[in-house]
Scaffold this active site. Structure first.
Site, PDB file in Angstrom:
ATOM      1  N   GLN A 159      19.527   2.358  16.149  1.00 16.77           N
ATOM      2  CA  GLN A 159      20.260   1.096  16.197  1.00 16.77           C
ATOM      3  C   GLN A 159      20.117   0.457  17.569  1.00 16.77           C
ATOM      4  O   GLN A 159      20.157   1.151  18.592  1.00 16.77           O
ATOM      5  CB  GLN A 159      21.749   1.305  15.910  1.00 16.77           C
ATOM      6  CG  GLN A 159      22.571   0.024  15.871  1.00 16.77           C
ATOM      7  CD  GLN A 159      24.037   0.291  15.557  1.00 16.77           C
ATOM      8  OE1 GLN A 159      24.840   0.419  16.470  1.00 16.77           O
ATOM      9  NE2 GLN A 159      24.371   0.372  14.270  1.00 16.77           N
ATOM     10  N   ASP A 217      27.301   4.130  11.282  1.00 18.74           N
ATOM     11  CA  ASP A 217      27.518   3.066  12.265  1.00 18.74           C
ATOM     12  C   ASP A 217      28.566   3.447  13.301  1.00 18.74           C
ATOM     13  O   ASP A 217      28.714   2.771  14.315  1.00 18.74           O
ATOM     14  CB  ASP A 217      27.915   1.772  11.542  1.00 18.74           C
ATOM     15  CG  ASP A 217      27.762   0.540  12.418  1.00 18.74           C
ATOM     16  OD1 ASP A 217      26.864   0.526  13.275  1.00 18.74           O
ATOM     17  OD2 ASP A 217      28.538  -0.417  12.247  1.00 18.74           O
ATOM     18  N   SER A 255      26.597  -4.633  16.684  1.00 17.88           N
ATOM     19  CA  SER A 255      25.329  -4.131  16.161  1.00 17.88           C
ATOM     20  C   SER A 255      24.390  -5.295  15.891  1.00 17.88           C
ATOM     21  O   SER A 255      24.794  -6.312  15.332  1.00 17.88           O
ATOM     22  CB  SER A 255      25.558  -3.347  14.865  1.00 17.88           C
ATOM     23  OG  SER A 255      26.474  -2.293  15.072  1.00 17.88           O
TER      24      SER A 255
END
Length: 299
Positions: A278, A204, A228
């Site tokens: 993502q 991440d 996110s």
């Protein structure tokens, strides 16, 4: 083991409340809300704990629904969706204050042989040939918002070395791509499930920021709000999170206050070990003070 690494290992070691119910704690790493990678790593650990045999994760797909509260524990509820002859599927729901903040589907596979191919690793300098990032001067640090000061002054469990560094405090406009070497700063045990959870955590970092490159903005700016929205991770081959890994990232699109980023992760000898994708929220708001109020589904 240094405190940041031991704390991360503890975060990924959840308390079992029931057969399909686990509780995890949070750590403040300088973000206003729970870091998304922490929830990814904990959710994967919880799902893996419900398997009866040694099947490794090969993919996960997750959605971040609400901002997580750093001061409160997170409860992970597991649905044992399927256990087949080769594959097992688990659905994970993360709950805080009685509300769902995150859910994820993860699939696990028993090891078996098959056809193989992979894309080639980009030709970049080795991590030993890249200088560690310099610390921010005290005079500059004092001018930054509190959340950025906490982020920049933290001693994290992972070390990052950018192949082409960017000044995040005064970001230039650049093509939406970057390569970053990273590794856990201490050696840890050999359990593959631990290294998969560690990689889920680290995946991440760096990813969504690549979508800001063409626009000359960054998370460090007080009027830029980023979060996110979803995250996908595919595990291809065995690896160690405490060895140097190369994160090669690009962003094919940004629109409607959302940016998409894709990543490929290689071992230092050029083996493709994982892929990521993502999409995240990227908003530039008129007033810096109101940036935090624009977190999606905050209430």
């Amino acid at each position: 083991m240094t405190p940041p690494v031991s704390e991360l290992i503890d975060l990924l070691s959840l308390e079992r409340l029931e057969n399909n119910l686990f509780r995890g704690q949070s750590r403040d790493i300088g973000t206003k809300y729970v870091f998304g990678g922490q929830v990814l790593g904990q959710a994967l650990s919880a799902a893996r704990a419900t398997l009866q045999d040694a099947r490794g994760a090969h993919s996960l797909h997750a959605y971040f629904l609400r901002a997580g509260d750093i001061k409160a524990p997170i409860v992970y509820q597991i649905d044992r969706t399927r256990d087949g002859g080769s594959f097992s599927v688990r659905r994970v729901t993360a709950i805080q204050h009685g509300q769902v903040i995150f859910f994820m589907a993860a699939s696990f596979q028993a090891e078996e042989p098959g056809a193989q191919h992979q894309s080639s690793m980009p030709s970049v300098p080795m991590p030993e040939d890249i200088e560690p990032s310099p610390s921010v001067p005290d005079k500059v640090m004092a001018t930054l918002p509190d959340k950025i000061q906490r982020w920049l002054s933290r001693e994290g469990p992972f070390e990052f070395r950018h192949v082409y560094p960017r000044d995040e405090l005064n970001p230039p406009k650049r093509p939406p791509q970057q390569q970053v070497w990273f590794r856990l700063t201490d050696r840890v045990g050999d359990a593959p499930e631990l290294h998969q959870a560690l990689l889920a955590y680290a995946s991440d970092f760096q990813l969504l920021g690549t979508a800001t490159y063409p626009h000359g903005i960054s998370y460090y700016q007080p009027n830029v709000q980023m979060a996110s929205l979803d995250h996908a991770l595919w595990f291809h081959r065995p690896f160690r999170a405490d060895d140097w890994l190369l994160y090669s990232i690009d962003s094919p699109s940004a629109q409607s206050s959302r940016g998409l980023a894709r990543g490929q992760i290689y071992s230092r000898d050029g083996i493709l070990i994982a892929s990521t994708a993502q999409e995240g929220l990227i908003r530039v708001v008129p007033d810096a003070a109101g940036a935090a109020t624009h977190v999606p589904a905050r209430s």
